[in-house]
Design a protein around this motif. Structure first.
Motif, PDB file in Angstrom:
ATOM      1  N   VAL A  33      40.189  40.243  34.268  1.00 43.31           N
ATOM      2  CA  VAL A  33      41.573  39.819  34.446  1.00 43.31           C
ATOM      3  C   VAL A  33      41.823  40.018  35.934  1.00 43.31           C
ATOM      4  N   LYS A  34      42.112  38.921  36.615  1.00 42.15           N
ATOM      5  CA  LYS A  34      42.237  38.929  38.076  1.00 42.15           C
ATOM      6  C   LYS A  34      43.707  38.864  38.468  1.00 42.15           C
ATOM      7  N   THR A  35      44.127  39.811  39.277  1.00 44.31           N
ATOM      8  CA  THR A  35      45.468  39.804  39.833  1.00 44.31           C
ATOM      9  C   THR A  35      45.342  39.477  41.310  1.00 44.31           C
ATOM     10  N   THR A  36      45.808  38.276  41.686  1.00 48.82           N
ATOM     11  CA  THR A  36      45.695  37.819  43.060  1.00 48.82           C
ATOM     12  C   THR A  36      47.038  37.961  43.754  1.00 48.82           C
ATOM     13  N   PHE A  37      47.056  38.712  44.835  1.00 42.68           N
ATOM     14  CA  PHE A  37      48.262  38.910  45.637  1.00 42.68           C
ATOM     15  C   PHE A  37      48.293  37.832  46.716  1.00 42.68           C
ATOM     16  N   ALA A  38      49.367  37.052  46.729  1.00 45.35           N
ATOM     17  CA  ALA A  38      49.462  35.888  47.611  1.00 45.35           C
ATOM     18  C   ALA A  38      49.317  36.252  49.085  1.00 45.35           C
ATOM     19  N   LYS A  39      49.864  37.381  49.491  1.00 45.20           N
ATOM     20  CA  LYS A  39      49.780  37.815  50.889  1.00 45.20           C
ATOM     21  C   LYS A  39      49.028  39.140  50.991  1.00 45.20           C
ATOM     22  N   GLY A  40      48.051  39.316  50.139  1.00 47.63           N
ATOM     23  CA  GLY A  40      47.323  40.577  50.045  1.00 47.63           C
ATOM     24  C   GLY A  40      46.651  41.022  51.321  1.00 47.63           C
ATOM     25  N   ALA A  41      46.199  40.079  52.148  1.00 42.40           N
ATOM     26  CA  ALA A  41      45.520  40.448  53.396  1.00 42.40           C
ATOM     27  C   ALA A  41      46.469  41.134  54.365  1.00 42.40           C
ATOM     28  N   SER A  42      47.775  40.955  54.158  1.00 40.67           N
ATOM     29  CA  SER A  42      48.777  41.578  55.034  1.00 40.67           C
ATOM     30  C   SER A  42      49.282  42.907  54.486  1.00 40.67           C
ATOM     31  N   LEU A  43      48.765  43.326  53.337  1.00 38.09           N
ATOM     32  CA  LEU A  43      49.232  44.567  52.706  1.00 38.09           C
ATOM     33  C   LEU A  43      48.279  45.721  52.983  1.00 38.09           C
ATOM     34  N   GLU A  44      48.854  46.884  53.180  1.00 39.87           N
ATOM     35  CA  GLU A  44      48.060  48.108  53.251  1.00 39.87           C
ATOM     36  C   GLU A  44      47.561  48.407  51.836  1.00 39.87           C
ATOM     37  N   ARG A  72      44.979  35.832  50.924  1.00 37.50           N
ATOM     38  CA  ARG A  72      45.019  36.456  49.602  1.00 37.50           C
ATOM     39  C   ARG A  72      44.023  37.606  49.475  1.00 37.50           C
ATOM     40  N   ARG A  73      44.334  38.494  48.540  1.00 37.19           N
ATOM     41  CA  ARG A  73      43.416  39.544  48.101  1.00 37.19           C
ATOM     42  C   ARG A  73      43.613  39.681  46.599  1.00 37.19           C
ATOM     43  N   ALA A  74      42.573  40.098  45.909  1.00 36.55           N
ATOM     44  CA  ALA A  74      42.664  40.184  44.454  1.00 36.55           C
ATOM     45  C   ALA A  74      42.075  41.490  43.938  1.00 36.55           C
ATOM     46  N   ILE A  75      42.475  41.808  42.725  1.00 39.01           N
ATOM     47  CA  ILE A  75      41.930  42.951  41.995  1.00 39.01           C
ATOM     48  C   ILE A  75      41.340  42.389  40.706  1.00 39.01           C
ATOM     49  N   ASP A  76      40.059  42.612  40.489  1.00 35.69           N
ATOM     50  CA  ASP A  76      39.410  42.235  39.239  1.00 35.69           C
ATOM     51  C   ASP A  76      39.388  43.458  38.331  1.00 35.69           C
ATOM     52  N   PHE A  77      40.044  43.335  37.197  1.00 33.04           N
ATOM     53  CA  PHE A  77      40.035  44.397  36.195  1.00 33.04           C
ATOM     54  C   PHE A  77      39.017  44.022  35.135  1.00 33.04           C
ATOM     55  N   ARG A  78      38.093  44.930  34.866  1.00 31.50           N
ATOM     56  CA  ARG A  78      37.041  44.697  33.869  1.00 31.50           C
ATOM     57  C   ARG A  78      37.287  45.551  32.624  1.00 31.50           C
ATOM     58  N   GLU A  79      36.646  45.162  31.546  1.00 30.59           N
ATOM     59  CA  GLU A  79      36.814  45.881  30.288  1.00 30.59           C
ATOM     60  C   GLU A  79      36.483  47.354  30.469  1.00 30.59           C
ATOM     61  N   GLY A  80      37.366  48.199  29.967  1.00 29.30           N
ATOM     62  CA  GLY A  80      37.147  49.642  29.997  1.00 29.30           C
ATOM     63  C   GLY A  80      37.595  50.335  31.271  1.00 29.30           C
ATOM     64  N   GLU A  81      37.939  49.578  32.297  1.00 23.12           N
ATOM     65  CA  GLU A  81      38.397  50.204  33.547  1.00 23.12           C
ATOM     66  C   GLU A  81      39.829  50.686  33.407  1.00 23.12           C
ATOM     67  N   LYS A  82      40.085  51.838  33.992  1.00 26.02           N
ATOM     68  CA  LYS A  82      41.428  52.396  33.989  1.00 26.02           C
ATOM     69  C   LYS A  82      42.174  51.846  35.202  1.00 26.02           C
ATOM     70  N   ILE A  83      43.430  51.489  34.995  1.00 22.00           N
ATOM     71  CA  ILE A  83      44.266  50.991  36.085  1.00 22.00           C
ATOM     72  C   ILE A  83      44.909  52.187  36.782  1.00 22.00           C
ATOM     73  N   ASP A  84      44.776  52.249  38.100  1.00 23.88           N
ATOM     74  CA  ASP A  84      45.483  53.259  38.895  1.00 23.88           C
ATOM     75  C   ASP A  84      46.927  52.775  38.994  1.00 23.88           C
ATOM     76  N   GLU A  85      47.729  53.176  38.018  1.00 24.44           N
ATOM     77  CA  GLU A  85      49.084  52.647  37.873  1.00 24.44           C
ATOM     78  C   GLU A  85      49.956  52.947  39.089  1.00 24.44           C
ATOM     79  N   GLU A  86      49.885  54.148  39.604  1.00 27.30           N
ATOM     80  CA  GLU A  86      50.706  54.530  40.754  1.00 27.30           C
ATOM     81  C   GLU A  86      50.366  53.672  41.972  1.00 27.30           C
ATOM     82  N   ALA A  87      49.097  53.470  42.228  1.00 22.61           N
ATOM     83  CA  ALA A  87      48.670  52.660  43.368  1.00 22.61           C
ATOM     84  C   ALA A  87      49.026  51.188  43.154  1.00 22.61           C
TER      85      ALA A  87
END
Length: 143
Positions: A74-85, A100-115
């Motif tokens: 499940v890919k979450t792509t941030f439209a202006k991710g390259a400009s984000l810390e 853009r920058r993206a986060i690929d979430f794979r089965e069984g991975e825990k999401i760092d919710e705070e981050a």
């Protein structure tokens, strides 16, 4: 949270996203639902859209991110991710682009919710600062 619809007979974007999550009866549906909830928690004023053949899109003064579903991620792509810390190093995909920058979430991975919440809030802050900055730079035309 706001939803936009273009016609009275169409399902709202929120309902379309609900249906997409319900249709994914495995870890991908659970992951997309969790990501959605975190986005809503990070920005209660988020607007949900569905674009590009059914891709959930979250907006606030511009696109924050998308929620794309593939077989292995499940890919979450941030439209202006390259400009984000990204101090927590969440971005793990689309790292070579200038925007853009993206986060690929794979089965069984825990999401760092705070981050993740911090990243969404940073994206909203960037979107709103760009909009405010553009308005401030417009000069009135002289007669």
């Amino acid at each position: 949270m706001e939803n936009r619809t273009s016609g009275s007979n169409e399902a709202s974007p929120s309902k379309l996203i609900d249906a997409k999550i319900d249709a994914l009866d495995d870890w991908r549906g659970e992951t997309l639902a969790r990501i959605r909830k975190l986005i809503q928690q990070a920005d209660p004023e988020v607007i949900e859209e569905v674009k590009w053949r059914g891709v959930p899109v979250w907006e606030h003064a511009g696109i924050i991110c998308t929620g794309e579903v593939y077989k292995a991620v499940v890919k979450t792509t941030f439209a202006k991710g390259a400009s984000l810390e990204d101090p927590s190093g969440l971005f793990n995909s689309s790292l070579e682009g200038n925007t853009r920058r993206a986060i690929d979430f794979r089965e069984g991975e825990k999401i760092d919710e705070e981050a993740f919440i911090a990243l969404v809030r940073a994206a909203v802050a960037l979107n709103t600062s760009v909009r405010t900055g553009a308005r401030l730079q417009k000069k009135p035309k002289s007669a």
